[in-house]
Design a protein around this motif. Structure first.
Motif, short mmCIF file in Angstrom:
data_model
loop_
_atom_site.label_atom_id
_atom_site.label_comp_id
_atom_site.label_asym_id
_atom_site.label_seq_id
_atom_site.Cartn_x
_atom_site.Cartn_y
_atom_site.Cartn_z
N HIS A 88 0.82 -1.22 0.00
CA HIS A 88 0.00 0.00 0.00
C HIS A 88 0.85 1.26 0.00
O HIS A 88 1.87 1.34 0.69
CB HIS A 88 -1.03 0.01 1.14
CG HIS A 88 -0.50 -0.05 2.54
ND1 HIS A 88 -0.29 1.08 3.30
CD2 HIS A 88 -0.17 -1.09 3.34
CE1 HIS A 88 0.13 0.73 4.51
NE2 HIS A 88 0.21 -0.57 4.57
N ASP A 121 5.93 1.36 6.92
CA ASP A 121 4.51 1.01 6.73
C ASP A 121 3.87 1.94 5.72
O ASP A 121 3.33 2.96 6.07
CB ASP A 121 3.79 1.08 8.08
CG ASP A 121 2.36 0.59 8.02
OD1 ASP A 121 1.96 0.02 7.00
OD2 ASP A 121 1.64 0.79 9.02
N GLU A 155 -5.29 0.98 2.44
CA GLU A 155 -5.10 -0.04 3.49
C GLU A 155 -5.30 0.56 4.88
O GLU A 155 -5.92 -0.05 5.75
CB GLU A 155 -3.70 -0.67 3.38
CG GLU A 155 -3.56 -1.99 4.15
CD GLU A 155 -3.26 -1.85 5.63
OE1 GLU A 155 -3.43 -2.83 6.36
OE2 GLU A 155 -2.86 -0.75 6.07
N GLU A 156 -4.77 1.76 5.07
CA GLU A 156 -4.82 2.35 6.41
C GLU A 156 -6.23 2.81 6.81
O GLU A 156 -6.45 3.20 7.95
CB GLU A 156 -3.83 3.52 6.52
CG GLU A 156 -2.36 3.13 6.32
CD GLU A 156 -1.78 2.25 7.44
OE1 GLU A 156 -2.53 1.78 8.30
OE2 GLU A 156 -0.56 2.04 7.41
N ASP A 182 4.54 -6.26 4.83
CA ASP A 182 3.86 -5.22 5.60
C ASP A 182 3.76 -5.65 7.06
O ASP A 182 2.88 -5.24 7.79
CB ASP A 182 2.46 -5.00 4.99
CG ASP A 182 1.82 -3.67 5.42
OD1 ASP A 182 2.57 -2.78 5.85
OD2 ASP A 182 0.59 -3.55 5.33
N ARG A 330 -9.75 -6.96 18.24
CA ARG A 330 -8.91 -7.77 17.35
C ARG A 330 -9.46 -9.18 17.38
O ARG A 330 -9.68 -9.74 18.46
CB ARG A 330 -7.46 -7.76 17.82
CG ARG A 330 -6.82 -6.38 17.78
CD ARG A 330 -6.52 -5.93 16.35
NE ARG A 330 -6.11 -4.53 16.31
CZ ARG A 330 -5.60 -3.94 15.24
NH1 ARG A 330 -5.46 -4.61 14.10
NH2 ARG A 330 -5.27 -2.68 15.27
N GLU A 398 1.04 -12.51 13.75
CA GLU A 398 1.06 -11.10 14.13
C GLU A 398 -0.32 -10.77 14.71
O GLU A 398 -1.31 -11.38 14.34
CB GLU A 398 1.32 -10.20 12.92
CG GLU A 398 2.75 -10.20 12.40
CD GLU A 398 3.68 -9.22 13.10
OE1 GLU A 398 3.30 -8.67 14.15
OE2 GLU A 398 4.79 -9.01 12.59
N ALA A 400 -1.70 -7.72 14.47
CA ALA A 400 -2.33 -6.65 13.69
C ALA A 400 -3.03 -7.24 12.46
O ALA A 400 -3.08 -8.46 12.28
CB ALA A 400 -1.28 -5.62 13.27
N SER A 401 -3.56 -6.35 11.63
CA SER A 401 -4.40 -6.79 10.51
C SER A 401 -3.92 -6.19 9.19
O SER A 401 -3.41 -5.07 9.15
CB SER A 401 -5.84 -6.33 10.73
OG SER A 401 -6.25 -6.56 12.06
N HIS A 429 2.68 4.09 12.69
CA HIS A 429 1.51 4.87 13.12
C HIS A 429 1.87 5.91 14.20
O HIS A 429 0.99 6.59 14.70
CB HIS A 429 0.37 3.97 13.65
CG HIS A 429 -0.18 3.02 12.63
ND1 HIS A 429 -1.43 2.45 12.76
CD2 HIS A 429 0.32 2.56 11.46
CE1 HIS A 429 -1.65 1.65 11.71
NE2 HIS A 429 -0.59 1.71 10.92
N1 BES Z 1 1.20 -2.89 8.25
C1 BES Z 1 0.14 -2.79 9.20
C2 BES Z 1 -0.20 -4.10 9.86
C3 BES Z 1 0.92 -4.71 10.67
C4 BES Z 1 1.73 -3.95 11.46
C5 BES Z 1 1.10 -6.07 10.64
C6 BES Z 1 2.77 -4.54 12.19
C7 BES Z 1 2.09 -6.63 11.38
C8 BES Z 1 2.95 -5.89 12.15
C9 BES Z 1 -1.10 -2.23 8.50
O1 BES Z 1 -0.78 -1.14 7.68
C10 BES Z 1 -2.07 -1.71 9.53
O2 BES Z 1 -1.76 -0.76 10.19
N2 BES Z 1 -3.24 -2.33 9.63
C11 BES Z 1 -4.32 -1.80 10.41
C12 BES Z 1 -5.60 -2.21 9.73
C13 BES Z 1 -6.76 -1.34 10.07
C14 BES Z 1 -6.57 0.07 9.62
C15 BES Z 1 -8.01 -1.92 9.47
C16 BES Z 1 -4.28 -2.31 11.82
O3 BES Z 1 -3.89 -3.46 12.07
O4 BES Z 1 -4.62 -1.54 12.73
#
Ligand code: BES
Ligand code: MN
Ligand code: MN
Length: 459
Positions: A88, A121, A155-156, A182, A330, A398, A400-401, A429
């Protein structure tokens, strides 16, 4: 000399050029959540498209119902596998901007890192695959697989339009494997092959009492106070141990398998060190579960923000008219994101007294996913890390998503390889986001090796 050796040599010889280009990419303030970013988003997409064209790929910018996607591909040849690379180009907002040591969109080099919003990211990580493709194009006439890039701009904000877009162009994106960078390494120089991500349901609720803020002396005693209602509802959501109290929340939750627990035992964690790094006395949460299980395999609920009334300096006597909270959950395999949104809503509504109003918004629903580790694509991922980093990756999840990954894996049945080149302390972030330039270069090599290994394994 084998083709891959020429490719790696090209990567070595072009370090400075690759870094210059990465710095250019990092200058675009492509914040997807900001409707004012419109020009910056399309300028950034244009730059990415142009970069693909310069390395000899066919590229186009395609509209979606939201921000556009950049799609690029090599010439399709029958009889060889296809790899889809996903990444992204959008980034998170920069606030609180005064906590940055340098402007977020003026990439700064220090301590071997590049500091900028999007450094890890996901611009820096996604760009590794573009440069690996370049190396294959320039040093060897092209990669040993059909390569398709899908670089999105939402994505964000939860990829709200990407699934529809892929469905409408499905045959273009069907592949034997998906490659995504990512996520993170386990630690510095210790790569991780991540085989599962949590999903997410994101909610906000706003409670209204009187039609305006009221003097707390004149009306205290007869006025409703929505901040108390919000506090009570939030307090009811979790017990002191961190167990979530929403009825049905844990229904269907699939616990990790025995082999996973055995694998987690072997991980070189240092929980004291981690607590220290976070500035806390000990790690929180459900004490009956091991830390990796809490971090990766258990569903969670967290207040992301809570507001209402006066939060400025000093004291002001006021009864707020409105109060609210933003809550993320989550999710893990076995949980349905939409159902979680529904039971959350019911839980909140049941607790709102008659003399208050409540408005509930559901921003995001995406399911968790587990990627089958036996797939040949995973084997290629292992080999790629072993060669690119000189170290075998650990098997991790992981917490996160990445919303579209569940769609790739469960809907399109494409094995998805998550090659994380970032570090857990890259400040994604947050202020002072960074990416170690050495990881940028090792990432490029790892990506180049992946294509080589996958072509060989799949043939
Ligand atoms: N790249 C991240 C997800 C991530 C971060 C995976 C660190 C593994 C380790 C992605 O850009 C992200 O921030 N995802 C969001 C999704 C949300 C906005 C729906 C998240 O997980 O908060
Ligand atoms: Mn990301
Ligand atoms: Mn992110």
């Amino acid at each position: 000399m084998a083709a891959i050796d020429d490719v790696i040599q090209y990567v070595e010889e072009n370090r400075a050029k690759f870094e210059d280009e990465l710095f250019e990419l990092l200058r675009f303030p492509s914040i997807s959540s900001d409707p004012e970013s419109s020009d910056e988003m399309s300028r950034c997409a244009d730059w990415v498209k142009l970069n693909f064209e310069q390395i000899g790929l066919k590229a186009e910018i395609l509209p979606t119902k939201g921000w556009p996607v950049v799609v690029a591909e090599t010439e399709r040849e029958e009889g060889r596998p296809t790899v889809l690379v996903y990444g992204h180009y959008d980034v998170q907002p920069v606030d609180p901007v005064d906590l940055w040591d340098s402007p977020p969109f003026e990439p700064r080099r220090a301590n071997g890192n590049v500091y900028a919003r999007g450094a890890t990211d996901d611009k820096g990580q996604a760009f590794t695959h573009v440069k690996a493709a370049e190396a294959w194009m320039k040093a060897s006439g092209g990669p040993p697989v059909n390569l398709v890039f899908l670089i999105e701009g939402e994505e964000e904000i939860g990829s709200p339009n990407l699934e529809d877009f892929i469905q409408e162009n499905r045959s273009r994106f069907e592949a034997d494997a998906v490659l995504v960078s990512d996520t993170s390494q386990f630690g510095p120089g210790q790569p991780a092959l991540c085989y599962a991500l949590r999903g997410i349901t994101y909610m906000e609720f706003v409670v209204t009492g009187a039609k305006e803020d009221l003097h707390s002396g004149m009306f205290g005693g007869i006025a409703p106070n929505p901040a108390h209602v919000v506090s009570r509802v939030l307090a009811d959501m979790k017990d002191a141990n961190g167990t979530i109290q929403i009825p049905g929340f844990y229904d269907g939750v699939k616990p990790p398998e025995d082999w996973e627990l055995a694998e987690y035992e072997k991980l070189p964690w240092n929980y004291e060190e981690l607590a220290k790094q976070l500035g806390i006395a000990k790690l929180s949460g459900e004490q009956e579960f091991p830390v990796p299980v809490r971090k990766w395999c258990r569903p969670t609920l967290d207040i992301n923000g809570v507001y209402g009334g006066f939060a400025g300096k000093g004291a002001k006597t006021v009864i707020p008219s409105k109060a609210g909270a933003k809550v993320s959950m989550r999710l893990v395999p076995g949980q349905d994101a939409v159902r979680i949104a529904e039971i959350f809503e019911t839980f909140v509504r049941e607790r709102i007294p008659d003399d208050y109003q409540v408005e509930i918004t559901n921003f995001q629903n995406s399911p968790a996913t587990v990627i089958p580790i036996e797939d040949p694509a995973m084997q290629a991922g292992k080999e790629a890390f072993a060669k690119g980093y000189g170290k075998e990756p650990l098997l991790t999840r992981e917490g996160a998503s990445i919303p579209v990954v569940a769609f790739f894996v469960d809907e399109m049945k494409m094995p998805t390889v998550l090659l994380g080149f970032g570090l857990p302390d890259d400040n994604l972030h947050a202020p002072n986001e960074k990416f170690l330039l050495e990881d940028f270069h090792r990432g490029i090599k790892t990506s180049a090796h992946f294509l080589d290994a996958f072509a060989r394994i799949k043939r």
